[in-house]
Write an enzyme that holds these catalytic residues in place. Structure first.
Site, PDB file in Angstrom:
ATOM      1  N   GLU A 265      13.491   4.163   9.501  1.00 20.24           N
ATOM      2  CA  GLU A 265      11.847   3.301   8.408  1.00 20.24           C
ATOM      3  C   GLU A 265      10.909   2.645   9.710  1.00 20.24           C
ATOM      4  OE1 GLU A 265      11.244   5.024   6.455  1.00 20.24           O
ATOM      5  OE2 GLU A 265      13.133   5.495   4.472  1.00 20.24           O
ATOM      6  N   CYS A 299       4.375  -0.741   5.213  1.00 19.12           N
ATOM      7  CA  CYS A 299       4.142   0.543   6.757  1.00 19.12           C
ATOM      8  C   CYS A 299       3.818   1.243   5.886  1.00 19.12           C
ATOM      9  CB  CYS A 299       6.098   1.086   6.459  1.00 19.12           C
ATOM     10  SG  CYS A 299       6.955   0.346   6.528  1.00 19.12           S
TER      11      CYS A 299
HETATM   12  C1  UN1 Z   1       7.425  -0.796   3.371  1.00 19.45           C
HETATM   13  O1  UN1 Z   1       6.272  -1.306   3.844  1.00 19.45           O
HETATM   14  O2  UN1 Z   1       7.950  -1.168   4.287  1.00 19.45           O
HETATM   15  O3  UN1 Z   1       5.625   2.886  -0.789  1.00 19.45           O
HETATM   16  C2  UN1 Z   1       7.549  -0.087   2.299  1.00 19.45           C
HETATM   17  C3  UN1 Z   1       4.755   1.613  -1.284  1.00 19.45           C
HETATM   18  C4  UN1 Z   1       6.510   0.491  -1.152  1.00 19.45           C
HETATM   19  C5  UN1 Z   1       7.443   0.602  -0.254  1.00 19.45           C
HETATM   20  C6  UN1 Z   1       7.100  -0.323   1.156  1.00 19.45           C
HETATM   21  N1  UN1 Z   1       7.003   0.950  -2.615  1.00 19.45           N
HETATM   22  O4  UN1 Z   1       3.854   0.971  -0.687  1.00 19.45           O
END
Ligand code: UN1
Length: 510
Positions: A265, A299
């Site tokens: 990820e 992210c």
């Molecule tokens: C991340 O930023 O590593 O979709 C995960 C989202 C959250 C998860 C983010 N449920 O923004």
């Protein structure tokens, strides 16, 4: 550990003022170097934590592998029962653990609580999954033969997670891995060690109460040497890594060297497209959250806004008003009514400043923000920049900060081309109510991302869907849908229940 009465929740989580060992392999310990956990809201040290050495990480893998022998023999629904109890224990601790995340990571309390909720949700999901880890039965071409598919546990799963979701990302991986019959060795971010310790205590306590080894959920703390120990160890068949594209690429190559599997990820460069047929107010409201929520450190945060020329000015005006209202809600992330907290650390502030500087050098116009905020801790203004070419380096790469770039287009086809014209492929969003637009967007010529949203923002995914992205985001999928298959190995089983040997493809060997 800080002893301020305001931080009483630390004691509730079993963190002591005496020693904070960052290693758990069934026993707490660690003899590596001491690291400091710093509050992003004040810049002050909250605690000192003793990390693990690579040797100790090595031992944690051995202990986790030993625990696997016992864990793997529990029927899946029994493993599900343990996950149910972990979910209950997290519910009991949602407030103190949420407060710790807010204190140590720096996100506002409601978001920190939401992140614990994400772990609880995935525990519930795992309970259901524990009775649904099904395989298939395939018709054989041979008489009296049957082909089955059985999904078997894979072994020890290494989970390396990032600072921005210091509980949820571990939760997604650990809950699914554990219900699949795997054990876990977790390395959290070196800047959120207290959160890793407190979370591991909650999980281990449930395991031990049930007469199971705590090392089913082991923890190591430290830097890249400790991470490398996990990455290079053949006893760890799967490494799930969340972090930058740069580091993730190295992880993937090293794991591949030994024919392990990796689940990646990595970075996102998420865009939101607003068409004249979208609901502008809804689009603005969601853009504010997607851009500045978690201070731009998801992210999935929106990094690029692709606006149709017909609505660009109106949208930008409303967006600026939205950002302005955020300025009035800046403060300590643990305080009520605060919507916008600090960046995680000084390094993040430096990157923010460098990015702003580079934007100006490349002819960008600061539409909003652009400055560090003059107060203790790591606060910067939420920022909107226009006038950059989509090709410039800062637009092409992910800066983990609340900076969003504005682009203007005249058609949806151009907007989609821009959306796809970056190396990353995590999340994307379209605002439109036109069926043709939506169909184009979600289809083969639409967004090339793993997450393709319509009339919601780029961030804030639920756990029920598969989470992850394409291209330089790494291709991994975690959490819902059939992501569990990543945590198991597939056995293709052909059984002859007849009394003759027949060969496939009608082959005669006589
Ligand atoms: C991340 O930023 O590593 O979709 C995960 C989202 C959250 C998860 C983010 N449920 O923004």
């Amino acid at each position: 550990l800080v002893t301020d009465s305001k931080y009483g929740f630390l004691k509730q989580l079993g963190l002591t003022t005496e020693k904070n060992p960052g290693l758990f392999d069934g026993r707490w310990g660690g003899s590596g170097k001491v690291i400091e956990s710093v509050s992003p809201a004040t810049g002050k040290v909250i605690a000192k934590v003793r990390t693990s050495t690579s040797e100790e990480a090595n031992n944690a893998i051995a202990e986790s592998r030993k625990a696997w022998n016992q864990w793997v023999l529990l029927p899946a629904p029994k493993r599900g029962e343990i996950l149910r109890q972990i979910g209950m224990e997290l519910r009991n601790n949602i407030e103190p653990l949420g407060r710790l995340v807010s204190l140590e990571m720096g996100k506002i309390l409601p978001e920190a609580i939401g992140e614990i909720q994400e772990f609880i949700d995935v525990c519930d999901y795992a309970v259901g999954l524990s009775r649904m880890l099904g395989g298939s039965i395939i018709h054989s071409e041979r008489k009296s033969h049957i082909i089955l598919e059985q999904w078997n546990p894979i072994g020890v799963v290494g989970v390396i997670s990032a600072f921005n979701f210091p509980v949820a990302v571990y939760g997604w991986n650990a809950a699914i891995a554990m219900v699949c019959g795997d054990t876990v060795v977790w390395k959290g971010a070196p800047t959120t060690p207290l959160t890793s310790i407190a979370t591991t205590k909650i999980v281990a306590q449930v395991l031990e109460r049930n007469g199971l080894p705590g090392s089913v959920a082991s923890l190591v703390t430290g830097g890249s040497d400790v991470g490398d120990t996990i990455v290079n160890d053949t006893r760890v068949p799967l490494v799930s890594f969340t972090g930058s594209t740069e580091v993730g690429k190295n992880v993937a190559l090293k794991v591949q060297q030994r024919f392990g599997k990796s689940l990646l990820e990595l970075g996102g460069n998420n865009a939101m497209i607003v068409t004249p047929d979208g609901n502008l107010d809804m689009a603005v409201q969601t853009a504010v959250f997607s851009c500045v929520g978690t201070t731009g450190q998801r992210c999935t945060s929106t990094r690029r806004l692709i606006l149709h020329s017909r609505i660009k000015d109106e949208f930008l005006g409303k967006l600026k008003a939205g950002f302005k209202s955020i300025l009035e809600r800046i403060g300590d992330p643990l305080d009520d009514n605060v919507l916008y907290g600090p960046l995680h650390n000084q390094q993040a502030v430096d990157k923010y400043k460098q990015t702003i500087e580079s934007a100006l050098q490349n002819g960008g116009k600061i539409e909003f923000g652009g400055q560090q905020i003059n107060r203790a801790g790591f606060y910067v203004e939420p920022t909107i920049i226009s006038g950059l070419s989509p090709k410039v380096e800062i637009v092409q790469k992910e800066t983990f900060a609340p900076i969003v770039y504005i682009f203007e287009v005249d058609s949806l086809t151009d907007a989609i081309a821009l959306n796809n014209d970056v190396s990353q492929g995590l999340s994307s969003a379209l605002f439109s109510t036109k069926l043709e637009d939506i169909s184009l967007w979600v289809g083969p010529l639409g967004s090339d991302c793993g997450i393709v949203n319509v009339n919601i923002g780029t961030s804030g995914a639920e756990i029920g869907g598969a989470f992850g992205g394409e291209k330089a985001t790494g291709g991994g999928r975690e959490c819902g849908s059939d992501s569990w298959k990543n945590y198991m190995r597939r056995s293709t089983i052909t059984i002859n229940h007849g009394s003759e040997i027949t060969l496939a493809q009608g082959l005669k060997f006589e």
